[in-house]
Design a protein around this motif. Structure first.
Motif, PDB file in Angstrom:
ATOM      1  N   ASP A   1     -23.072 -26.533  13.449  1.00  0.00           N
ATOM      2  CA  ASP A   1     -23.158 -27.845  12.797  1.00  0.00           C
ATOM      3  C   ASP A   1     -23.083 -27.751  11.282  1.00  0.00           C
ATOM      4  O   ASP A   1     -22.785 -28.746  10.620  1.00  0.00           O
ATOM      5  N   VAL A   2     -23.340 -26.590  10.732  1.00  0.00           N
ATOM      6  CA  VAL A   2     -23.370 -26.460   9.271  1.00  0.00           C
ATOM      7  C   VAL A   2     -22.389 -25.394   8.785  1.00  0.00           C
ATOM      8  O   VAL A   2     -21.504 -25.668   7.966  1.00  0.00           O
ATOM      9  N   ILE A   3     -22.534 -24.175   9.282  1.00  0.00           N
ATOM     10  CA  ILE A   3     -21.773 -23.060   8.723  1.00  0.00           C
ATOM     11  C   ILE A   3     -20.294 -23.142   9.088  1.00  0.00           C
ATOM     12  O   ILE A   3     -19.418 -23.053   8.217  1.00  0.00           O
ATOM     13  N   LEU A   4     -19.993 -23.316  10.387  1.00  0.00           N
ATOM     14  CA  LEU A   4     -18.595 -23.316  10.830  1.00  0.00           C
ATOM     15  C   LEU A   4     -17.766 -24.405  10.148  1.00  0.00           C
ATOM     16  O   LEU A   4     -16.674 -24.110   9.628  1.00  0.00           O
ATOM     17  N   PRO A   5     -18.221 -25.680  10.097  1.00  0.00           N
ATOM     18  CA  PRO A   5     -17.408 -26.691   9.414  1.00  0.00           C
ATOM     19  C   PRO A   5     -17.203 -26.383   7.929  1.00  0.00           C
ATOM     20  O   PRO A   5     -16.111 -26.622   7.394  1.00  0.00           O
ATOM     21  N   ALA A   6     -18.240 -25.844   7.272  1.00  0.00           N
ATOM     22  CA  ALA A   6     -18.091 -25.520   5.849  1.00  0.00           C
ATOM     23  C   ALA A   6     -17.049 -24.430   5.648  1.00  0.00           C
ATOM     24  O   ALA A   6     -16.235 -24.488   4.707  1.00  0.00           O
ATOM     25  N   VAL A   7     -17.047 -23.430   6.528  1.00  0.00           N
ATOM     26  CA  VAL A   7     -16.069 -22.346   6.420  1.00  0.00           C
ATOM     27  C   VAL A   7     -14.653 -22.883   6.642  1.00  0.00           C
ATOM     28  O   VAL A   7     -13.722 -22.554   5.901  1.00  0.00           O
ATOM     29  N   VAL A   8     -14.475 -23.697   7.675  1.00  0.00           N
ATOM     30  CA  VAL A   8     -13.151 -24.248   7.959  1.00  0.00           C
ATOM     31  C   VAL A   8     -12.675 -25.115   6.796  1.00  0.00           C
ATOM     32  O   VAL A   8     -11.516 -25.037   6.371  1.00  0.00           O
ATOM     33  N   GLN A   9     -13.573 -25.934   6.259  1.00  0.00           N
ATOM     34  CA  GLN A   9     -13.188 -26.830   5.164  1.00  0.00           C
ATOM     35  C   GLN A   9     -12.769 -26.038   3.930  1.00  0.00           C
ATOM     36  O   GLN A   9     -11.782 -26.362   3.269  1.00  0.00           O
ATOM     37  N   TYR A  10     -13.505 -24.967   3.633  1.00  0.00           N
ATOM     38  CA  TYR A  10     -13.250 -24.207   2.407  1.00  0.00           C
ATOM     39  C   TYR A  10     -12.060 -23.270   2.534  1.00  0.00           C
ATOM     40  O   TYR A  10     -11.243 -23.151   1.610  1.00  0.00           O
ATOM     41  N   LEU A  11     -11.932 -22.600   3.681  1.00  0.00           N
ATOM     42  CA  LEU A  11     -10.909 -21.568   3.823  1.00  0.00           C
ATOM     43  C   LEU A  11      -9.590 -22.076   4.398  1.00  0.00           C
ATOM     44  O   LEU A  11      -8.530 -21.515   4.112  1.00  0.00           O
ATOM     45  N   ILE A  12      -9.638 -23.104   5.212  1.00  0.00           N
ATOM     46  CA  ILE A  12      -8.419 -23.554   5.886  1.00  0.00           C
ATOM     47  C   ILE A  12      -7.893 -24.865   5.319  1.00  0.00           C
ATOM     48  O   ILE A  12      -6.707 -25.015   5.054  1.00  0.00           O
ATOM     49  N   VAL A  13      -8.800 -25.832   5.087  1.00  0.00           N
ATOM     50  CA  VAL A  13      -8.347 -27.176   4.696  1.00  0.00           C
ATOM     51  C   VAL A  13      -8.008 -27.239   3.213  1.00  0.00           C
ATOM     52  O   VAL A  13      -6.911 -27.670   2.829  1.00  0.00           O
ATOM     53  N   GLN A  14      -8.933 -26.861   2.364  1.00  0.00           N
ATOM     54  CA  GLN A  14      -8.738 -27.066   0.933  1.00  0.00           C
ATOM     55  C   GLN A  14      -7.472 -26.419   0.377  1.00  0.00           C
ATOM     56  O   GLN A  14      -6.784 -27.026  -0.453  1.00  0.00           O
ATOM     57  N   PRO A  15      -7.090 -25.211   0.795  1.00  0.00           N
ATOM     58  CA  PRO A  15      -5.832 -24.651   0.246  1.00  0.00           C
ATOM     59  C   PRO A  15      -4.584 -25.417   0.696  1.00  0.00           C
ATOM     60  O   PRO A  15      -3.542 -25.313   0.045  1.00  0.00           O
ATOM     61  N   ASN A  16      -4.656 -26.137   1.808  1.00  0.00           N
ATOM     62  CA  ASN A  16      -3.483 -26.866   2.320  1.00  0.00           C
ATOM     63  C   ASN A  16      -3.904 -28.288   2.727  1.00  0.00           C
ATOM     64  O   ASN A  16      -3.635 -28.749   3.828  1.00  0.00           O
ATOM     65  N   GLU A  17      -4.592 -28.979   1.814  1.00  0.00           N
ATOM     66  CA  GLU A  17      -5.272 -30.223   2.184  1.00  0.00           C
ATOM     67  C   GLU A  17      -4.312 -31.306   2.635  1.00  0.00           C
ATOM     68  O   GLU A  17      -4.519 -31.952   3.662  1.00  0.00           O
TER      69      GLU A  17
ATOM     70  N   TYR B   1     -30.290 -21.341  20.952  1.00  0.00           N
ATOM     71  CA  TYR B   1     -29.738 -22.685  20.784  1.00  0.00           C
ATOM     72  C   TYR B   1     -29.908 -23.175  19.340  1.00  0.00           C
ATOM     73  O   TYR B   1     -28.975 -23.752  18.761  1.00  0.00           O
ATOM     74  N   LEU B   2     -31.071 -22.923  18.749  1.00  0.00           N
ATOM     75  CA  LEU B   2     -31.289 -23.323  17.357  1.00  0.00           C
ATOM     76  C   LEU B   2     -30.330 -22.596  16.417  1.00  0.00           C
ATOM     77  O   LEU B   2     -29.819 -23.177  15.448  1.00  0.00           O
ATOM     78  N   VAL B   3     -30.069 -21.310  16.705  1.00  0.00           N
ATOM     79  CA  VAL B   3     -29.110 -20.556  15.886  1.00  0.00           C
ATOM     80  C   VAL B   3     -27.715 -21.156  16.018  1.00  0.00           C
ATOM     81  O   VAL B   3     -26.984 -21.321  15.030  1.00  0.00           O
ATOM     82  N   ILE B   4     -27.343 -21.505  17.258  1.00  0.00           N
ATOM     83  CA  ILE B   4     -26.018 -22.123  17.483  1.00  0.00           C
ATOM     84  C   ILE B   4     -25.916 -23.460  16.754  1.00  0.00           C
ATOM     85  O   ILE B   4     -24.865 -23.795  16.186  1.00  0.00           O
ATOM     86  N   VAL B   5     -27.014 -24.219  16.768  1.00  0.00           N
ATOM     87  CA  VAL B   5     -27.016 -25.515  16.076  1.00  0.00           C
ATOM     88  C   VAL B   5     -26.687 -25.323  14.600  1.00  0.00           C
ATOM     89  O   VAL B   5     -25.822 -26.008  14.039  1.00  0.00           O
ATOM     90  N   VAL B   6     -27.369 -24.408  13.950  1.00  0.00           N
ATOM     91  CA  VAL B   6     -27.132 -24.180  12.518  1.00  0.00           C
ATOM     92  C   VAL B   6     -25.717 -23.669  12.280  1.00  0.00           C
ATOM     93  O   VAL B   6     -25.011 -24.122  11.374  1.00  0.00           O
ATOM     94  N   ALA B   7     -25.276 -22.721  13.106  1.00  0.00           N
ATOM     95  CA  ALA B   7     -23.953 -22.125  12.916  1.00  0.00           C
ATOM     96  C   ALA B   7     -22.841 -23.139  13.177  1.00  0.00           C
ATOM     97  O   ALA B   7     -21.871 -23.237  12.407  1.00  0.00           O
TER      98      ALA B   7
END
Length: 1014
Positions: free
Chosen positions: A395-411, A387-393
């Motif tokens: 709440d932190v990693i997944l949104p950062a990846v989506v923001q950087y790879l999906i949103v920013q190129p087509n903001e 559960y702690l691993v899921i929390v970090v992944a």
């Protein structure tokens, strides 16, 4: 022994004495408050607040103390005893030595089975035990720091402060911020580490003490949020939904804050309980000293499972609420839930919430149906780790990846629908949707006939600003050092006149011979200022108790000055001034003014700087007003105040006010009263702390004696009150921390009697509807306000400023334009004195171009009282728009936005200021004044719409560098390609529109129509 007995009895007596003092102080506060609220007529409001806060305190403090202390007591019973500790240590030592020689001795399993069956669990060595206990102790230190900071900030905030924002919830991001704050402050770090080490040394005492301490802390925090609790139980629908979850906005404004408060409390309660009990078990058996913890017994595990299940339920609640809090996210390019929040963060929070619920129910199921040898026991630890691993992944990693790879190129493409939501709901929250936007293209065709047609507008152009008028008032009208004019307020009065026009500003046609003077009325814009008593200005030698409390009790009178006329020597004229010293009380310029502006009762017992409490109806006469070398005295005849003639009331208020002279003085009579909270802001804040009040109460002289017809008072303070929220979904909070506001209330305070009336000015506001349901007898409809007072209500400047600031960005309704910020506006600067400053909104009597006035019977074009503010494009100085707020009759509250064509240059205030200061003749004259002990002050530059044109007017004052007495020396008028500086506004207008008869003193300077830089 005798000394010890004396010490014990002395300590007991001291405790009893301090307890009695505390009870007396609390009783005096409650008793005095009851009498005061009974005086102002809002006792029911006070009692409901007291009961609500008392119930909240009892519930929160009681549950907190019971939960924590009972669990700690149970943990003390279930922890390892001293004898077991010693035997276990011996066995551990024997095990360590025997393992090297032989696998097991024959007696060893027998002893272990007989005495310490729990040792089948995995033991914890020092290398794992010490970091774990230290981390848990530090966590308690962080909790103390977090909740302690909240409580201290609330303790130092005013008791009658408005609705407090929800403090930061104790979540991982809050813990991270606390750690960063602690690391940056060495003393703070030392304090937290010291608490953590102390807990490891004295666990039983400190863990119990901290549990007792948390009880009043939690109770105090929830206690201060009583408005949110009352709102939760009396919600009003907004009849508008937000687009992400489709819930009515009332859920976010009334319900979500309540659940966040609940989470704030329950998270601290359950987390501290779980950590404290875990530490109690880990530190039992003297584990740190011996370097080993024998492992949790089945009873300990069962206890921890139950507490862990409750904690995980609170964690699940936290993640469930985090889903809704995404509508306040600041991650994307606009406020509110962005693409990343909706597509990554929202599913992650949902999954984390469901997993937390599953873990919680499993732990609680194990608690009620305990099996010591359960094969799924290890799954709990593995599940928590995963559960702690899921929390970090999630709440932190997944949104950062989506923001950087999906949103920013087509903001723009990704964020466009969310930008649209932010624009729409921000405009709703600040009532910008109601603005009537129109295109205004100044034609520059203003003629002398147009000036005469709009003569009322011309006669109300404000030449006197608040600052120079106040300086002049202080020199000419304060009369005595203890009087003070705090500020001057713009208002309009309907004045009787003995002629068709009171004072023409431009040449008029001569009247026909048969025309006779007739009585008529004229709306006149004026500056009104109250002459209040400022006790701090009384000479130090005279600041005695008798003077402070019994003699210097009230201010006297007011001044009224027309905004557009100048008296001899460049000083302001006065409609009302001085203290006459006879039955007329104040001096008026003529009988028509006396008939138009009621003087009545000029004594000001309640005002903006009356910060002292006083006693009236005593043997000592009150100073009324100075008359020549003597003083006139008077006794208060108003209905305000609380009677303190009886001895027990004197003791009650003496204890409440900590003023023991009240008990010792012999000047009191049976009819003596104490007048409390005479500052109008403090007065209304004490009654309605859940409202936000305007910073500028303004004085009104009107015959509106509905409360006390037999004892009339003609001076009233009007204060605008706002309902605000920071929980409106998708609405931008900006710099002021709110994202919803309505001017819902007009408050009227009688300056003599002290009565307070709250009138609902906006029936459509759901928040004021909720407060009306909470306090059903508190608010009155605006229709019940006396007509003479209602005619003086005006659109408030503070509200207008907030709306105008949001409009600078949120006039852009196209998402792409908003994303590019290509049409951003700003408030222009002006030169005031010699320093640039942003243009302030200003009141004006004029007729709005292309807008009709909706009167009682017909719609027509006529002059009305409006509030104006111009805009310029970002980083440019030409005028792009101006916003007008209407204040008269049925048009009250309507906003009109005039947008100027972008393809055509319309001069802005900064450009006109530059033209004025660059003109060689005008600048030379100003430079000449700025010599030899005087200085020129350039006043507010007003942009005035007349017909289909704009007129610019700026007064210029002259004041000495010492003993300042500002005088109006010149008026600058700019129109199209001409700038005129003359001694009067009339001369300046003649110079522009009738240049052939320009008087000699005028200075006319044409300038080129070249486009300004930028």
């Amino acid at each position: 022994m005798v000394n010890q007995m004396y010490w014990k009895w002395g300590l007991r007596l001291l405790i009893v004495f301090l307890g009695l003092l505390l009870l007396l102080d609390l009783g005096s506060r409650v008793g005095a408050e009851i009498f005061w609220f009974q005086e102002v007529g809002y006792l029911q409001v006070f009692l409901l607040r007291v009961v609500t806060r008392g119930v909240l305190w009892i519930i929160v403090a009681g549950i907190t103390a019971a939960y924590l202390l009972l669990n700690l007591a149970l943990a003390q019973r279930l922890k390892y005893s001293q004898s077991l500790k010693i035997e276990e240590v011996r066995r551990e030592e024997a095990e360590f030595t025997s393992e090297l020689k032989n696998f097991l001795s024959p007696d060893y399993p027998r002893h272990e089975t007989r005495i310490l069956a729990p040792q089948r669990l995995k033991k914890m060595r020092l290398r794992g035990l010490l970091p774990l206990t230290l981390v848990l102790s530090l966590l308690i230190g962080l909790m103390l720091a977090h909740y302690g900071q909240i409580a201290v900030s609330y303790w130092h905030s005013p008791v009658h402060q408005g609705i407090l924002p929800i403090p930061a919830l104790f979540r991982p991001e809050t813990i991270w911020q606390l750690l960063r704050q602690i690391v940056s402050q060495v003393w703070y770090l030392g304090l937290i580490v010291g608490v953590a080490i102390a807990i490891l040394i004295y666990p039983q005492f400190l863990l119990t003490a901290i549990a007792i301490l948390f009880s009043p802390i939690f109770a105090f925090i929830i206690f201060r949020h009583w408005p949110k609790v009352l709102q939760y139980f009396h919600p009003t629908l907004f009849n508008s939904t937000e687009p992400l979850f489709g819930r009515d906005i009332s859920f976010y404004v009334f319900s979500l804050p309540f659940w966040e408060l609940l989470e704030l409390w329950l998270m601290g309660l359950c987390l501290y309980g779980f950590v404290a009990v875990t530490l109690t078990y880990l530190l039992s058996a003297d584990s740190l000293s011996q370097g080993i913890f024998p492992g949790f017994s089945p009873q300990q595990l069962r206890h921890l499972s139950g507490m862990g299940g409750l904690l995980m339920l609170v964690v699940a609640l936290s993640y469930w609420q985090s889903r809704y809090e995404l509508v306040y996210s600041s991650r994307g390019v606009s406020y509110g839930a962005s693409y990343t929040d909706v597509t990554a963060q929202l599913p992650a929070y949902t999954v984390l919430c469901i997993v937390a619920v599953v873990i919680a129910f499993y732990l609680l199921w194990r608690t009620f149906f305990w099996k010591p040898k359960s094969q799924y026991r290890r799954l709990v630890f593995y599940g928590l780790g995963v559960y702690l691993v899921i929390v970090v992944a999630a709440d932190v990693i997944l949104p950062a990846v989506v923001q950087y790879l999906i949103v920013q190129p087509n903001e723009l493409q990704r964020e466009q629908p969310y930008i649209q939501r932010t624009i729409a709901l921000t405009r709703q929250a600040f009532d910008l949707e109601a603005i009537d936007a129109r295109t205004f293209n100044p034609q520059g065709t203003l003629t002398e006939a147009d000036i005469q047609k709009n003569d009322l507008t011309i006669r109300n152009i404000r030449l006197w600003d608040e600052r120079p008028l106040l300086e002049t008032n202080r020199q000419l009208q304060q009369i005595r050092p203890y009087y003070r004019f705090l500020d001057a307020d713009i208002d309009r009065y309907t004045l009787k006149t003995d002629e068709t026009s009171r004072r023409p500003s431009v040449p008029q046609k001569p009247p026909e011979p048969q025309q006779e003077p007739v009585e008529s009325t004229e709306r006149q814009q004026v500056l009104i200022a109250a002459r209040e008593l400022d006790y701090s200005s009384v000479p130090q030698e005279a600041q005695t108790w008798v003077n402070r409390r019994l003699i210097y009790t009230h201010g006297f009178g007011f001044t009224v000055s027309p905004v557009n006329t100048v008296g001899p020597g460049g000083l302001p004229e006065y409609f009302v001034k001085d203290i006459s010293g006879d039955s007329s009380a104040l001096t008026t310029s003529d009988e028509a003014i006396r008939d138009s502006i009621p003087i009545g009762q000029p004594r000001i017992y309640y005002g903006e700087i009356t910060n002292t409490y006083v006693m009236t109806g005593t043997r000592v006469r009150e100073l009324d007003y100075p008359s020549g070398s003597d003083n006139v005295y008077n006794s208060y005849g108003g209905l305000g105040g609380v009677e303190i003639g009886s001895a027990w009331r004197r003791w009650l208020f003496a204890m409440y006010l900590k003023d023991w002279q009240m008990v010792l003085t012999r000047d009191f009579l049976p009819e003596t009263k104490v007048l409390l909270r005479r500052n109008v802001k403090q007065r209304i804040q004490a009654i309605a702390p859940f409202l936000k009040f305007d910073s500028d109460p303004y004085l009104v002289a009107a015959a509106a004696n509905q409360d006390f017809p037999s004892n009339p008072s003609y001076l009233y303070w009007i204060v605008d009150a706002y309902t605000t929220s920071d929980r409106y979904p998708y609405s931008d909070t900006g710099n002021d921390g709110i994202n919803y506001i309505r001017n819902s209330i007009k408050v009227v305070i009688d300056a003599y009697h002290g009565t307070v009336n709250f009138y609902i000015a906006d029936q459509s506001d759901p928040i004021i509807a909720t407060w009306s349901a909470v306090f059903p007898n508190m608010f009155k409809p605006l229709s019940t306000m006396p007509v003479n007072l209602r005619s003086h209500t005006r659109y408030p400047v503070d509200f207008f400023k907030i709306q105008s600031e949001r409009l600078m960005t949120y006039h852009m309704t196209d998402p792409q334009v908003f994303y590019n910020r290509e049409d951003q506006w700003q408030i222009p600067n002006e030169i005031y004195g010699s320093e640039p400053r942003p243009v302030e909104p200003y009141y004006l009597i004029t007729s709005l171009p292309t807008v009709t006035f909706v009167g009682d019977r017909v719609a027509s074009r006529r002059e009305e009282f409006i509030l104006l503010l111009p805009y310029t494009p970002k980083q440019r100085t030409n005028l792009i728009a101006w916003l007008a707020a209407r204040s008269d009759g049925k048009n009250y509250g309507r906003l009109v936005l005039y947008v100027f064509p972008k393809e055509r240059l319309v001069y802005g205030p900064e450009q006109i200021e530059a033209r004025i200061n660059q003109d060689p003749v005008i600048s030379q004259q100003i430079s000449l004044w700025n010599r030899q002990g005087s200085r020129a002050i350039q006043g507010n530059l007003l942009v005035i719409p007349i017909e289909q044109s704009l007129l610019y007017v700026e007064p210029i004052y002259l004041e000495a560098t010492q003993n300042s007495l500002p005088t109006l020396v010149r008026v600058v008028v700019a129109y199209e390609n001409r700038i005129v500086m003359a001694q009067t506004l009339e001369q300046a207008l003649q110079a522009i529109f009738k240049p052939e008869v320009t008087p000699a003193p005028a200075i006319i300077r044409p300038f080129e129509e070249a486009a300004p830089p930028g």
